[in-house]
Design a protein around this motif. Structure first.
Motif, PDB file in Angstrom:
ATOM      1  N   LEU A  19      37.234  39.282  53.634  1.00 50.08           N
ATOM      2  CA  LEU A  19      38.532  39.182  52.949  1.00 50.08           C
ATOM      3  C   LEU A  19      38.394  38.561  51.561  1.00 50.08           C
ATOM      4  O   LEU A  19      39.102  38.950  50.628  1.00 50.08           O
ATOM      5  CB  LEU A  19      39.523  38.353  53.776  1.00 50.08           C
ATOM      6  CG  LEU A  19      40.002  38.968  55.089  1.00 50.08           C
ATOM      7  CD1 LEU A  19      41.110  38.111  55.694  1.00 50.08           C
ATOM      8  CD2 LEU A  19      40.503  40.394  54.899  1.00 50.08           C
ATOM      9  N   THR A  20      37.469  37.611  51.416  1.00 47.59           N
ATOM     10  CA  THR A  20      37.258  37.008  50.098  1.00 47.59           C
ATOM     11  C   THR A  20      36.868  38.097  49.098  1.00 47.59           C
ATOM     12  O   THR A  20      37.415  38.163  47.992  1.00 47.59           O
ATOM     13  CB  THR A  20      36.153  35.924  50.177  1.00 47.59           C
ATOM     14  OG1 THR A  20      36.612  34.898  51.056  1.00 47.59           O
ATOM     15  CG2 THR A  20      35.854  35.319  48.818  1.00 47.59           C
ATOM     16  N   GLY A  21      35.956  38.957  49.497  1.00 45.54           N
ATOM     17  CA  GLY A  21      35.511  40.043  48.615  1.00 45.54           C
ATOM     18  C   GLY A  21      36.605  41.059  48.369  1.00 45.54           C
ATOM     19  O   GLY A  21      36.830  41.501  47.234  1.00 45.54           O
ATOM     20  N   MET A  22      37.307  41.418  49.448  1.00 47.76           N
ATOM     21  CA  MET A  22      38.356  42.433  49.329  1.00 47.76           C
ATOM     22  C   MET A  22      39.455  41.964  48.374  1.00 47.76           C
ATOM     23  O   MET A  22      39.894  42.711  47.502  1.00 47.76           O
ATOM     24  CB  MET A  22      38.947  42.702  50.720  1.00 47.76           C
ATOM     25  CG  MET A  22      39.941  43.827  50.753  1.00 47.76           C
ATOM     26  SD  MET A  22      40.811  43.869  52.339  1.00 47.76           S
ATOM     27  CE  MET A  22      42.076  42.670  52.036  1.00 47.76           C
ATOM     28  N   PHE A  23      39.886  40.723  48.524  1.00 44.41           N
ATOM     29  CA  PHE A  23      40.948  40.213  47.659  1.00 44.41           C
ATOM     30  C   PHE A  23      40.436  39.969  46.242  1.00 44.41           C
ATOM     31  O   PHE A  23      41.131  40.239  45.266  1.00 44.41           O
ATOM     32  CB  PHE A  23      41.564  38.932  48.243  1.00 44.41           C
ATOM     33  CG  PHE A  23      42.560  39.204  49.351  1.00 44.41           C
ATOM     34  CD1 PHE A  23      43.701  39.972  49.103  1.00 44.41           C
ATOM     35  CD2 PHE A  23      42.379  38.701  50.625  1.00 44.41           C
ATOM     36  CE1 PHE A  23      44.630  40.226  50.116  1.00 44.41           C
ATOM     37  CE2 PHE A  23      43.293  38.949  51.649  1.00 44.41           C
ATOM     38  CZ  PHE A  23      44.422  39.711  51.382  1.00 44.41           C
ATOM     39  N   ILE A  43      42.724  38.568  43.440  1.00 45.55           N
ATOM     40  CA  ILE A  43      43.387  37.557  44.276  1.00 45.55           C
ATOM     41  C   ILE A  43      42.330  36.626  44.871  1.00 45.55           C
ATOM     42  O   ILE A  43      41.294  37.082  45.374  1.00 45.55           O
ATOM     43  CB  ILE A  43      44.195  38.233  45.422  1.00 45.55           C
ATOM     44  CG1 ILE A  43      45.384  39.022  44.837  1.00 45.55           C
ATOM     45  CG2 ILE A  43      44.682  37.207  46.441  1.00 45.55           C
ATOM     46  CD1 ILE A  43      46.178  39.829  45.877  1.00 45.55           C
ATOM     47  N   THR A  44      42.596  35.318  44.802  1.00 47.95           N
ATOM     48  CA  THR A  44      41.700  34.329  45.407  1.00 47.95           C
ATOM     49  C   THR A  44      42.186  34.012  46.814  1.00 47.95           C
ATOM     50  O   THR A  44      43.345  33.629  47.000  1.00 47.95           O
ATOM     51  CB  THR A  44      41.706  33.030  44.563  1.00 47.95           C
ATOM     52  OG1 THR A  44      41.357  33.370  43.221  1.00 47.95           O
ATOM     53  CG2 THR A  44      40.728  32.006  45.112  1.00 47.95           C
ATOM     54  N   LEU A  45      41.289  34.160  47.796  1.00 48.53           N
ATOM     55  CA  LEU A  45      41.637  33.803  49.180  1.00 48.53           C
ATOM     56  C   LEU A  45      41.377  32.306  49.348  1.00 48.53           C
ATOM     57  O   LEU A  45      40.232  31.869  49.467  1.00 48.53           O
ATOM     58  CB  LEU A  45      40.792  34.614  50.172  1.00 48.53           C
ATOM     59  CG  LEU A  45      41.037  34.294  51.652  1.00 48.53           C
ATOM     60  CD1 LEU A  45      42.462  34.636  52.084  1.00 48.53           C
ATOM     61  CD2 LEU A  45      40.025  35.031  52.538  1.00 48.53           C
ATOM     62  N   TRP A  84      46.157  33.384  45.941  1.00 47.23           N
ATOM     63  CA  TRP A  84      46.539  32.999  44.578  1.00 47.23           C
ATOM     64  C   TRP A  84      46.041  34.054  43.597  1.00 47.23           C
ATOM     65  O   TRP A  84      44.903  34.541  43.720  1.00 47.23           O
ATOM     66  CB  TRP A  84      45.921  31.648  44.193  1.00 47.23           C
ATOM     67  CG  TRP A  84      46.412  30.468  44.986  1.00 47.23           C
ATOM     68  CD1 TRP A  84      47.390  30.444  45.944  1.00 47.23           C
ATOM     69  CD2 TRP A  84      45.917  29.111  44.896  1.00 47.23           C
ATOM     70  NE1 TRP A  84      47.547  29.173  46.438  1.00 47.23           N
ATOM     71  CE2 TRP A  84      46.663  28.331  45.827  1.00 47.23           C
ATOM     72  CE3 TRP A  84      44.933  28.476  44.122  1.00 47.23           C
ATOM     73  CZ2 TRP A  84      46.442  26.950  45.993  1.00 47.23           C
ATOM     74  CZ3 TRP A  84      44.720  27.109  44.291  1.00 47.23           C
ATOM     75  CH2 TRP A  84      45.477  26.363  45.214  1.00 47.23           C
ATOM     76  N   ASP A  85      46.872  34.362  42.615  1.00 49.05           N
ATOM     77  CA  ASP A  85      46.418  35.257  41.550  1.00 49.05           C
ATOM     78  C   ASP A  85      45.188  34.612  40.901  1.00 49.05           C
ATOM     79  O   ASP A  85      45.220  33.438  40.523  1.00 49.05           O
ATOM     80  CB  ASP A  85      47.542  35.446  40.522  1.00 49.05           C
ATOM     81  CG  ASP A  85      47.093  36.358  39.391  1.00 49.05           C
ATOM     82  OD1 ASP A  85      47.362  37.557  39.460  1.00 49.05           O
ATOM     83  OD2 ASP A  85      46.426  35.848  38.447  1.00 49.05           O
ATOM     84  N   SER A  86      44.104  35.385  40.781  1.00 54.73           N
ATOM     85  CA  SER A  86      42.843  34.807  40.310  1.00 54.73           C
ATOM     86  C   SER A  86      42.926  34.316  38.869  1.00 54.73           C
ATOM     87  O   SER A  86      42.167  33.424  38.482  1.00 54.73           O
ATOM     88  CB  SER A  86      41.710  35.822  40.409  1.00 54.73           C
ATOM     89  OG  SER A  86      41.643  36.348  41.701  1.00 54.73           O
ATOM     90  N   THR A  87      43.811  34.904  38.080  1.00 56.97           N
ATOM     91  CA  THR A  87      43.895  34.505  36.674  1.00 56.97           C
ATOM     92  C   THR A  87      44.859  33.345  36.472  1.00 56.97           C
ATOM     93  O   THR A  87      44.552  32.376  35.790  1.00 56.97           O
ATOM     94  CB  THR A  87      44.358  35.710  35.806  1.00 56.97           C
ATOM     95  OG1 THR A  87      43.585  36.839  36.182  1.00 56.97           O
ATOM     96  CG2 THR A  87      44.194  35.436  34.323  1.00 56.97           C
TER      97      THR A  87
END
Ligand code: TMP
Length: 255
Positions: free
Chosen positions: A162-166, A171-173, A205-208
């Motif tokens: 899921l970390t990779g997929m998001f 998106i940060t898991l 969380w939005d990664s940016t």
């Protein structure tokens, strides 16, 4: 929706008898609760989005060999699932500090953890789902040592996947909660992933911008809950097959 026997009603889902022995129908409600249901709302369309997101994730996980209860999504709000004996644990996996670990251990929210941390909570509303250790789990026979090992291994695989997929969709898991159940095959039982995986049960969380795209928007009164769940679905590329339900803000029923 056809009339079926209701077996269990939880805060966000209902379980009905399935068409075959060993199957159930899992119905996703729009009801949303937090803090042991002391805070409640009906968020129109949430069940439809979570049904689709959870189907997408469970299907992908099955594809990498993480066995789970999903057989197939049936309609906007329902999935056909395998009946399991639920293990009474909420298994939480954390990559970044947030929520209860931040308050419990005084780690500022947003701090990257030195490694992924798995915690077990005993599923018992009256006790507010307390944190428990493997000692409690084995002593009280909630799960056997081998089952705990399987749960830990599967949880780490789910986390990596899921970390990779998001991350691929910006998106940060931060963390997530999953549940497991037993299926019986003759004299043997096996642990498989059950319940759901959706923005209700993850911190995303939005990664940016670090903007929250999950149930914390509801817990913390940040607004735009459905819009954020929809954004998660959109980034996963599953919004286009979603009926105008969400886009137009009309509640979908089961058919
Ligand atoms: P926590 O920080 O409140 O312990 O939550 C950890 C993760 O588990 C977070 O992603 C939200 C999820 N969660 C649930 O799915 N159900 C719950 O009842 C709680 C308390 C948390």
């Amino acid at each position: 929706m056809t009339r079926r026997k209701k077996l269990y009603e939880g805060k966000a889902k209902i379980l009905y008898e399935g068409p075959e022995p060993g199957t159930l129908i899992q119905y996703f409600k729009d009801d949303t609760t937090a803090f042991d249901a002391t805070k409640k709302a009906v968020l129109e369309g949430k069940g439809v989005i979570n049904n689709r997101i959870s189907e997408f994730i469970m299907t992908r996980l099955a594809g990498i060999g993480v066995q789970n209860h999903l057989i197939k999504r049936m309609n906007l709000r329902e999935q056909l699932i395998r009946e399991v004996e639920i293990i009474p644990l909420e298994v939480v996996c954390r990559n970044i500090a947030a929520g209860s670990i931040s308050t419990r251990l005084g780690i500022p929210e947003g701090t990257a953890l030195p490694r992924s941390i798995i915690e077990f909570f005993y599923k018992k509303d009256e006790l507010h789902d307390p944190l428990v250790t493997e000692e409690h789990i084995t002593a009280f026979n909630w799960a056997a040592t081998q089952e705990i090992d399987d749960i830990l291994a599967m949880t780490l695989r789910v986390n990596d996947f899921l970390t990779g997929m998001f991350s691929a969709v910006g998106i940060t898991l931060v963390d997530f909660k999953i549940e497991f159940g037993r299926i019986y095959e003759g004299d043997f039982s096996r642990v498989i992933l059950a319940d759901e995986i959706s923005p209700d049960s993850c911190r995303l969380w939005d990664s940016t911008t670090n903007e929250k795209l999950d149930k914390d928007r509801f817990r913390r009164d940040l607004g735009n809950v459905i819009e954020s769940y929809t954004e998660v679905a959109r980034r996963l590329g599953i919004m286009k097959e979603m009926p105008t339900v969400i886009q137009g803000g009309i509640t979908g029923d089961a058919s």
